[in-house]
Every structure is written in structure tokens, then in C-alpha cells.
Design a protein around this motif. Structure first.
Motif, PDB file in Angstrom:
ATOM      1  N   GLU A  16      21.438  50.254  -7.658  1.00 38.95           N
ATOM      2  CA  GLU A  16      21.577  50.031  -6.218  1.00 38.95           C
ATOM      3  C   GLU A  16      21.127  51.233  -5.403  1.00 38.95           C
ATOM      4  OE1 GLU A  16      25.446  48.772  -5.123  1.00 38.95           O
ATOM      5  OE2 GLU A  16      25.568  47.208  -6.659  1.00 38.95           O
ATOM      6  N   THR A  17      21.456  52.417  -5.862  1.00 43.17           N
ATOM      7  CA  THR A  17      21.203  53.623  -5.072  1.00 43.17           C
ATOM      8  C   THR A  17      19.845  54.255  -5.347  1.00 43.17           C
ATOM      9  OG1 THR A  17      22.274  55.025  -6.736  1.00 43.17           O
ATOM     10  CG2 THR A  17      23.668  54.119  -4.982  1.00 43.17           C
ATOM     11  N   GLN A  38      19.133  55.809  -8.130  1.00 44.78           N
ATOM     12  CA  GLN A  38      19.277  56.869  -9.132  1.00 44.78           C
ATOM     13  C   GLN A  38      18.723  56.448 -10.487  1.00 44.78           C
ATOM     14  OE1 GLN A  38      20.345  60.005  -8.978  1.00 44.78           O
ATOM     15  NE2 GLN A  38      20.569  59.865  -6.746  1.00 44.78           N
ATOM     16  N   LEU A  69      25.350  50.914 -10.448  1.00 44.98           N
ATOM     17  CA  LEU A  69      25.355  51.748  -9.244  1.00 44.98           C
ATOM     18  C   LEU A  69      24.050  52.530  -9.111  1.00 44.98           C
ATOM     19  CD1 LEU A  69      26.905  52.852  -6.817  1.00 44.98           C
ATOM     20  CD2 LEU A  69      27.863  54.611  -8.313  1.00 44.98           C
ATOM     21  N   ALA A  70      23.538  52.999 -10.251  1.00 42.81           N
ATOM     22  CA  ALA A  70      22.258  53.711 -10.222  1.00 42.81           C
ATOM     23  C   ALA A  70      21.123  52.791  -9.776  1.00 42.81           C
ATOM     24  CB  ALA A  70      21.960  54.308 -11.596  1.00 42.81           C
ATOM     25  N   ARG A  97      33.093  54.953  -4.508  1.00 43.72           N
ATOM     26  CA  ARG A  97      31.694  54.636  -4.787  1.00 43.72           C
ATOM     27  C   ARG A  97      30.785  55.791  -4.357  1.00 43.72           C
ATOM     28  NH1 ARG A  97      28.451  49.931  -5.010  1.00 43.72           N
ATOM     29  NH2 ARG A  97      26.422  50.162  -3.999  1.00 43.72           N
ATOM     30  N   THR A 107      28.551  58.098  -6.802  1.00 42.89           N
ATOM     31  CA  THR A 107      27.111  58.232  -6.546  1.00 42.89           C
ATOM     32  C   THR A 107      26.704  59.699  -6.501  1.00 42.89           C
ATOM     33  OG1 THR A 107      27.106  56.160  -5.289  1.00 42.89           O
ATOM     34  CG2 THR A 107      25.260  57.666  -4.945  1.00 42.89           C
ATOM     35  N   THR A 108      27.501  60.516  -5.813  1.00 38.00           N
ATOM     36  CA  THR A 108      27.191  61.938  -5.710  1.00 38.00           C
ATOM     37  C   THR A 108      27.295  62.618  -7.065  1.00 38.00           C
ATOM     38  OG1 THR A 108      28.052  61.942  -3.446  1.00 38.00           O
ATOM     39  CG2 THR A 108      27.812  64.068  -4.539  1.00 38.00           C
TER      40      THR A 108
END
Length: 896
Positions: A681-682, A684, A678-679, A622, A626-627
Motif C-alpha cells: 500500500e505504501t 515500500q 502494508l508495504a 499503522r 510504516t515508519t
């Protein structure tokens, strides 16, 4: 009388000038002279009579001497009038003149005695030096040469008179100098007296020389030389400061002024110079005698200066000592610190006032047994040991103890200094400072530095430190485990956004209280930040015990929370990590619990999960994704594909929906389902959404400008709730439109119904700001959300996009198609067109056409495709392949 003396000076000067203008030897000139002299005598007598003691007597003597001098002038005048020639010398007038000088001298001496309270040896010596130098110089330079020249023509009596007059004048001058050198005020009257005496000396010297040489006769014009003498003495008597000349002044050491030092220097040089100028042995002998006297006076004066300096230094030292003693006494009297002096037996021999105030009694004389009663039970022995050690210590040392002071227990910081050998003290000086508040402040600061300010729970750093210590203890003992629980509140952001941050803070404090209530006595709860908490179970037998605590916490946090009239349901997701015999430190164990918590949150909110090794890999993956996603967004390594939008009635391509893809270098082309959540949540999603928006606007503007028949094309861009809530969103849309030149009406922003769930009023305001830019708004996946129809009516919506779940049954008969027909009717009543999503069969398209649906998109009309293929589709004005072609793909393919 403040200005009378100045007026008299001016009148005297005018009379003296008028006297000079009169013919020599005439009666008018003699009358003018004696009128001025008698006027001056009258002023002197009147002014002296008006003076109060002690000034009256000296000035009366001076007035009497001046009157006797004037009487000599009258005798001289009558003699000249009777005989027709100047009287010879000696004569009756000389008797008056010689008598006046001692009287004048006596008056000045009385002034000196009146203003001097003690012996002024310095002033006396200075006046003797100056007067002696003047006398010897006058003898050598003026008197002796004149007597030498007149030895053949003048009688011996005349020669004696010639010496007597200047000699007495010199004594008078010395007396005046003594007056000037004495302590006290120096008004203008003093300097008028000095000036008058100097003029008298000069007049008598010149007159004596003329007498010896036989140049004096009737109507001698040099009589004018005495007139200023009378005027200056009368003006001195009138000057208001004349009374101050008799004011008594204490003789105090005085620093010699520059003027006095310069005068003494000139006087010291005058005698040697006179000796060099003497023309015969007698004159030289007189000058050398003066040098000898001066040489004797100078050491005496220097000795006086040394004594005065020593006395001044002693007085300054004594003053400083007394000031220091007063300062120390004042500091001790008002000091908050307790200061006591103990003798060799530790008996109190001195106590500051603060000690008496603190102890309620004067402790002087108390033996150690009495004052040690005030020490706390654990401190007397240590305190005695400290004091005995301090008695022989080379430097003061400190000691902390608890003492009963003023009825309360205080923490005192003691500093003992050994002064037993000091004859002025002969004791052990103990300074006691109350540090109770300081230590309490230090404890508060330490607590604030290691605890959360909102909930009072330990912060992350303190929690990690305690967890590391617990893990180390468990591994050393080998009879138990330490476990960490990572807790995240479910839905806290919605509470914070809808009810406000103050309500959110109250909820966090409530959660902290519930946590503490659910834990065992030796467990530690901490707030890591935001809505994340952690729990340290210092010792558990096995994993099941840790899971039991986790279940108890889940149940405790699941109780509803009341905020005003609202009762809100709560839940929390918990990750559990158990330390092993060879595991990592607390930071690694907390990361494991965090990974388990995310699994619990994804699987079922309001539960717990135990960490397992595969979870660590999932977290690592994950983080890597993300990176990589952040790098791809930053470098523009994403792709946008476009799914055609057609008019149902004609099959005409009217626009496209922009759908983002990620060409991953290792995993291939990734659909939005693999990275958009994921974007979200983070965070992004913000830069990702901006990039897609700019790219879609750029591509649509290019198509509208270059494709045949593409002038009316529109492009739809999906916007998340997080983007809508960002106040910068309208600015980003306006910037993209301006940069690409796209007509705002050609841009459709698609939003889901959930955008209204968090904060409807705020969301509606954001939509109105977007609508004000000229763009169009569409509700995506309509019918799957939970929005109210009342909110829908308020929303500035231009398009409704019917979700594929309802479109699926469009060709399934009246029962299955009822929902899609109802949604289409709702769109018609709102006056907005509808777009059917997920159209995959021709029968669905036909049914939608029959129901009056305006637009459609789906695999039947076109899959998402690269920009070049979409441009070719528009240019050919042809519909894409039907079943058997791309539309035959499985219906489960993700559309985004």
C-alpha cells in the motif's frame, strides 16, 4: 566646373613659378605676369556672368574691381615701357589701384547682404574685433615704422599712398571676415577669397615699405606677390560653391565655435601686445585707441551672446512646453481611461474623447443628476459622498463603483483630484478606469488558487477553511453538528492504468458531478487529490443524518459508468466523522474520517464506516509500523529465510524459496503477512523487494561456490505486481546478478497470476524483458487467480507452482485429486515443470510422485530456515525430519 577651379589653381601656381624663373626686368617676365593677370580677370568676368541672381551681381562687382586692378598694372607696364623706368608715386596707376579696392570691398559687402536675411549683429561685431585688431596691429608693427623711416626720402603723397593701400586692404580683409562670420554655407570659395585678400594685404604692405624706402625700380621682382591674389580670386569664382555664398540664410542664434572663440581671443591679445611693442608715442596711441575700441566692442558682443542665450533658452522652453502640451493632448485623446472635470457643483466642464465614446454623447455641461443616472442603484449616494469628500482632500483617493458604460455594466475605479484652486483647471479632475476585466481575472485567479483545476471543486486548503468555520459555528450555536465524509474510489487505479489518464480524468469529473447531485444546498464537496474526495456537511442533527448522506453518496457513485462501449461498475468507500463539542479542528476531523474510510475499504468496499476512537489508535499504529518498516529496509534490518525445494522422485534438495522476515525489536520475528500488505500500500515494497533480491542472489552465489554438491542450487524470489510494473525492475535484477556473480539461470522470479489483471500487454512486455536477462519465471499459487489460459500460453513461463488448495486433495482419491492431476497435465502440455506447494503429509508426496509431479516444497520437506541451517541440510544431503518433527506444525502456518 567641379574640378576646373583645382586645375586653374595648379596652372596659376605653375605660371607663378615660371615667372620667377624668368630674368628680372625682361619683356618676357612682364608678358608672363600680364598674361596670367589678364587670364584671371577673364575667368572672373566669365564666371561672374554665368552666375544666376543673386550671386551674379556681387561676383560681377568683384570681377570689375579685379579688372580695374589689372588696368593699373597695364598702365604701370606701358609707363615702364615708354620711359624705361618705374613710374613715381603718386601716378595714374595708383588711381586705378585705389579705385579697385572699394570695388572689391563693395562686391564682398554685396555677398554679405545677399546671404544674410536679417541683422547679424554677432557676425558684425566679431568681424569688427578681428579686423580692428588686424588693422591696429599692422599699423603699429608695419605701417607706422615704415612711414617713420621714409619721412626723409619719400614725399608726403608717397607716404599717404603707403598708408592708403594697406588701410584699404585691411577694410577688404574685414569685409571678407564679415562674410566668413555671417550665417550660411562656407564652401571652399570663401576660404579662397580670404586667402587672396590676406595675400593682397601682405603684398601691398611690403610694396609700400619698398616705395617709401626707394627700393622699387624697373623689373621689380616683388611683382610676383600679386599673382597669387589674382589666381585665388579666379579660382574662388570657378569653385562650384561660389554660388552658395549668395544664398540667403536666416540669422539664428549660433553657438560660437571653438575656432571663432580662439580667433577672437588672439585678436583680443594682439592689441595689448602691439601697444607694448610700439616704439613711439604715435604708434602707442594708435594701439591704445584700438584697445579702447575693442573694450567697447567686447561688452556689446557679450550682451549679444546673453541675448542669444536668453532667446535660445526661451525657444527651448517654449518648444518643450508645446511638445509637452501635444504629448498630453495626444495621450488624453487616445487614452482608454475616462477623464472628466467637475466644477464645484459637480457639473461636467470637460470630458476626454473616451468619455464621449463610452457614454455615446458629449457629456460636457451635464449636471450631476444626469450623469448619476448611469450609476448602479446602490452607488449614487456613496459616489456623491466620495466626490464631495474628495473636493477637500489633500491627496487623491480612490473609489470603486458600478456604472452603465457603452450599454453594459462596468466596474470603474475612480480617482478624484482636487484642482478647484488651480486657475488653469478650476475643477475636480476625475479619472475613471475600467477594472471589470481585471476584477474578473482576479476572481478567476482566486478560484484557481483555491479550486481543483480538473473538477472545479474546492481544494484541500479551501475545504479545511470552510470546515473550520462550520465547526466553529456549530460549537457557538450548540444546536447541531458538522460532519466530514472522506471518500475514496475503489479500483480507480485499474481504470486509470487500463483505459488511460484521459479516461481517468473523465471519471473524476463524473464523480464530482455525481457528488454535487447527491448533496444538500449548503454542503461542500472537495477533491483532496488523486481519487480522494471529501464532503462537508455544515449542519446535521445527529450521526444518523450524516450516515444517510453517506449512503446516498454510495448509491449515487455505485451507478455504472460508461466509457465508449464499456460499462464499468463503480464503488466508493466512505469514512464519516462527526465533530463533538470539545473535538479538534477540521484537520483532525478529516484525519478521523480518513481512518474510518480505511476501515470501510478493508471490511467491505462500497460502504461506509463511522469513526470511533479505536480507529485513531489503529491509524497511529499503522503510521508507526510504516515508519519502522521504512527504517528497517533502509538499514538492512530484515532477514531472509529459505524453504527447501526437493525433487519428488529422489528427495534431492535442488533449491530454495527466499522468504522475508522482520525481526522487530518489540514484537519479535514478524512474518510477511504482518507487513508485506502494508508495504504494498505504501510503496515500500519496491525498496523491500530490491533488498530481498540482492540478499537472495548473494546467498545463492555463496552456496553454489562453497557448498559440496551446491553448484546446481537455484533460488526463488517472490515479485509483486507493483514491482513488475516498474520499468526499472529489469535493471535492478541485472544489477543484483552482476554484483553477486550469480548465474541468471539459477534465479527464479515467482509471480502471481494477478500480475496480468491490470494491464496484460504491459505485463507481458515486462516479463519478456526479465526473461531476456536469462532468469527463469514461475507462476506462483497457480489455479487461484483469474488469468486466461490464452494469456498463460503467451507468458514466457518456466515453472508452474500448484497452490496448496489443490495439493491438499492429492491423496484423497480420484475425485479430490482430479484438480491437481489436471493442473499437472496442463503443465506437461505446456512443457514446463510443476512444483507442488504446501506438501505436509507423506501420502501427498507419494501421490504427487505417482502423478508425475517433478518438485515439491512444504513443511514435510522443510520449513523456512536460516541460511546456516539450509547450508547444513544441503551439505548432509539428507531429507529433513518427517511427521513428528518440524513438519508437524499446523497447516495454517503462513507460507510466503
Amino acid at each position: 566646373m567641379s574640378g576646373a577651379w583645382k586645375g586653374f589653381l595648379a596652372g596659376g601656381a605653375t605660371s607663378t613659378a615660371a615667372y620667377q624663373a624668368l630674368p628680372p626686368g625682361g619683356a618676357a617676365r612682364a608678358a608672363a605676369y600680364h598674361v596670367l593677370v589678364l587670364a584671371c580677370v577673364g575667368v572672373l568676368v566669365a564666371a561672374a556672368a554665368r552666375r544666376r541672381p543673386p550671386a551674379r551681381r556681387p561676383w560681377l562687382v568683384i570681377a570689375a574691381g579685379t579688372a580695374v586692378f589689372a588696368a593699373g598694372d597695364l598702365v604701370m607696364l606701358w609707363t615702364m615701357l615708354l620711359t624705361g623706368e618705374a613710374p613715381g608715386h603718386p601716378g595714374l596707376a595708383d588711381a586705378f589701384y585705389l579705385t579697385s579696392s572699394p570695388m572689391l570691398i563693395g562686391g564682398i559687402v554685396l555677398l554679405v547682404r545677399a546671404r544674410t536675411a536679417g541683422r547679424d549683429r554677432a557676425g558684425l561685431l566679431d568681424s569688427l574685433v578681428m579686423g580692428g585688431a588686424a588693422a591696429a596691429t599692422a599699423w603699429v608693427v608695419l605701417i607706422e615704422p615704415a612711414t617713420h623711416e621714409g619721412q626723409g626720402s619719400a614725399s608726403w603723397a608717397a607716404q599717404v599712398l603707403m598708408v592708403a593701400y594697406p588701410a584699404l586692404d585691411l577694410v577688404l580683409l574685414g569685409a571678407v571676415l564679415r562674410l566668413a562670420m555671417s550665417p550660411g554655407a562656407r564652401p571652399a570659395a570663401l576660404w579662397l577669397l580670404v586667402g587672396g585678400c590676406v595675400l593682397l594685404l601682405v603684398a601691398d604692405l611690403v610694396h609700400g615699405v619698398r616705395v617709401v624706402s626707394g627700393a622699387v625700380g624697373a623689373g621689380d621682382p616683388f611683382a610676383v606677390a600679386w599673382m597669387p591674389f589674382f589666381v585665388l580670386l579666379a579660382a574662388a569664382a570657378l569653385e562650384p560653391g561660389a554660388a552658395r555664398l549668395a544664398e540667403r540664410s536666416a540669422v539664428a542664434p549660433q553657438r560660437p565655435t571653438r575656432a571663432r572663440l580662439a580667433t577672437l581671443g588672439v585678436a583680443g591679445l594682439a592689441l595689448p601686445a602691439a601697444a607694448l611693442l610700439a616704439h613711439d608715442t604715435r604708434a602707442r596711441a594708435v594701439a591704445l585707441a584700438g584697445v579702447a575700441v575693442l573694450s567697447a566692442l567686447v561688452p556689446l558682443r557679450m550682451a549679444g551672446l546673453v541675448r542669444e542665450l536668453e532667446r535660445s533658452l526661451a525657444q527651448v522652453a517654449d518648444l518643450q512646453r508645446r511638445r509637452g502640451e501635444r504629448r498630453v493632448r495626444a495621450l488624453v485623446q487616445h487614452a482608454a481611461d475616462i477623464i472628466v472635470v467637475l466644477d464645484a457643483g459637480l457639473r461636467i466642464t470637460y470630458a476626454s474623447p473616451s468619455a464621449a465614446r463610452a457614454l455615446g454623447d458629449d457629456p460636457v455641461g451635464w449636471p450631476p443628476e444626469r450623469w448619476l443616472e448611469r450609476a448602479m442603484p446602490d452607488d449614487p449616494g456613496a459616489l456623491l459622498a466620495y466626490l464631495r469628500a474628495a473636493a477637500g482632500a489633500p491627496a487623491p483617493t480612490g473609489f470603486l463603483c458600478a456604472f452603465q458604460v457603452g450599454g453594459a455594466t462596468k466596474r470603474l475605479e475612480l480617482l478624484a483630484t482636487d484642482l478647484l484652486g488651480d486657475p488653469d483647471v478650476r475643477g475636480l479632475v476625475v479619472n475613471a478606469r475600467d477594472v471589470t476585466e481585471r476584477e474578473a481575472l482576479e476572481r478567476r485567479l482566486r478560484h484557481q488558487a483555491t479550486h481543483d483545476g480538473l473538477t472545479g471543486l474546492p481544494d484541500r486548503a479551501l475545504f479545511i477553511a470552510r470546515a473550520d468555520a462550520a465547526i466553529a459555528r456549530c460549537r457557538v450555536r450548540g444546536d447541531g453538528h458538522a460532519a466530514l465524509l472522506y471518500i475514496d474510489l475503489d479500483g480507480f487505479k485499474e481504470v486509470n492504468d487500463s483505459l488511460g489518464h484521459e479516461a481517468g480524468d473523465r471519471l473524476l469529473r463524473e464523480i464530482a458531478a455525481r457528488l454535487l447531485g447527491a448533496l444538500r444546498g449548503d454542503d461542500t464537496a472537495a477533491r483532496l487529490g488523486g481519487d480522494e474526495f471529501a464532503v462537508l456537511l455544515g449542519r446535521v442533527a445527529d450521526l444518523s443524518e450524516a450516515e444517510g448522506v453517506a449512503r446516498r453518496i454510495v448509491a449515487e457513485l455505485a451507478r455504472p459508468w460508461r466509457e465508449g462501449d464499456l460499462e464499468l461498475p463503480l464503488s466508493a468507500s466512505i469514512g464519516v466523522a462527526l465533530c463533538g463539542p470539545d473535538g479538534g479542528d477540521a484537520t483532525e476531523l478529516l484525519a478521523d474520517a480518513d481512518a474510518a474510510m480505511y476501515v470501510a475499504k478493508r471490511r467491505q468496499r462500497g460502504g461506509h464506516e463511522v469513526f470511533r476512537e479505536p480507529m485513531r489508535q489503529a491509524i497511529t499504529d499503522r503510521l508507526r509500523v510504516t515508519t519502522e518498516l521504512a527504517r528497517a529496509v533502509e538499514r538492512g534490518r530484515l532477514a531472509v529465510q529459505y524453504q527447501p525445494l526437493v525433487r519428488v522422485a529422489t528427495g534431492e534438495v535442488v533449491g530454495a524459496e527466499a522468504l522475508v522476515r522482520w525481526p522487530h525489536p518489540e514484537r519479535g520475528l514478524l512474518g510477511p503477512a504482518e507487513f508485506v500488505p502494508l508495504a504494498e500500500e505504501t510503496g515500500q515494497i519496491i525498496p523491500l523487494g530490491r533488498w530481498v533480491l540482492r540478499e537472495a542472489c548473494r546467498q545463492a552465489a555463496a552456496w553454489r561456490a562453497s557448498l559440496p554438491g551446491g553448484a546446481g542450487l537455484e533460488v526463488s524470489v517472490n515479485v509483486s505486481a507493483r514491482q513488475v510494473q516498474d520499468p526499472r525492475m529489469p535493471g535492478w535484477v541485472a544489477e543484483a546478478l552482476e554484483e553477486t556473480g550469480l548465474d541468471p539461470a539459477a534465479l527464479v522470479l515467482e509471480l502471481t497470476e494477478t500480475v496480468l489483471l491490470d494491464d496484460p500487454d504491459r505485463a507481458l512486455e515486462a516479463l519478456r524483458r526479465l526473461k531476456a536477462l536469462g532468469v527463469r519465471l514461475a507462476i506462483d499459487d497457480f489455479g487461484t487467480g483469474f488469468s486466461s489460459l490464452a494469456y498463460l500460453a503467451r507468458m514466457p513461463v518456466d515453472v508452474l507452482k500448484v497452490d496448496r488448495l489443490f495439493v491438499e486433495g492429492a491423496d484423497g482419491g480420484p475425485d479430490r485429486s482430479a484438480l491437481v492431476r489436471g493442473i499437472l497435465d496442463l503443465a506437461g502440455s505446456l512443457g514446463v515443470p510443476a512444483v507442488a506447494e504446501g506438501v505436509e503429509r507423506p501420502s501427498q508426496l507419494a501421490a504427487l510422485d505417482a502423478f508425475g509431479c517433478a518438485y515439491a516444497q512444504g513443511y514435510l520437506v522443510g520449513r523456512p530456515m536460516p541460511p546456516a541451517r539450509f547450508a547444513a541440510l544441503v551439505a548432509a544431503r539428507a531429507r529433513p525430519d518427517v511427521p513428528g518433527g518440524p513438519a508437524a506444525a499446523p497447516a495454517t502456518a503462513a507460507r510466503r
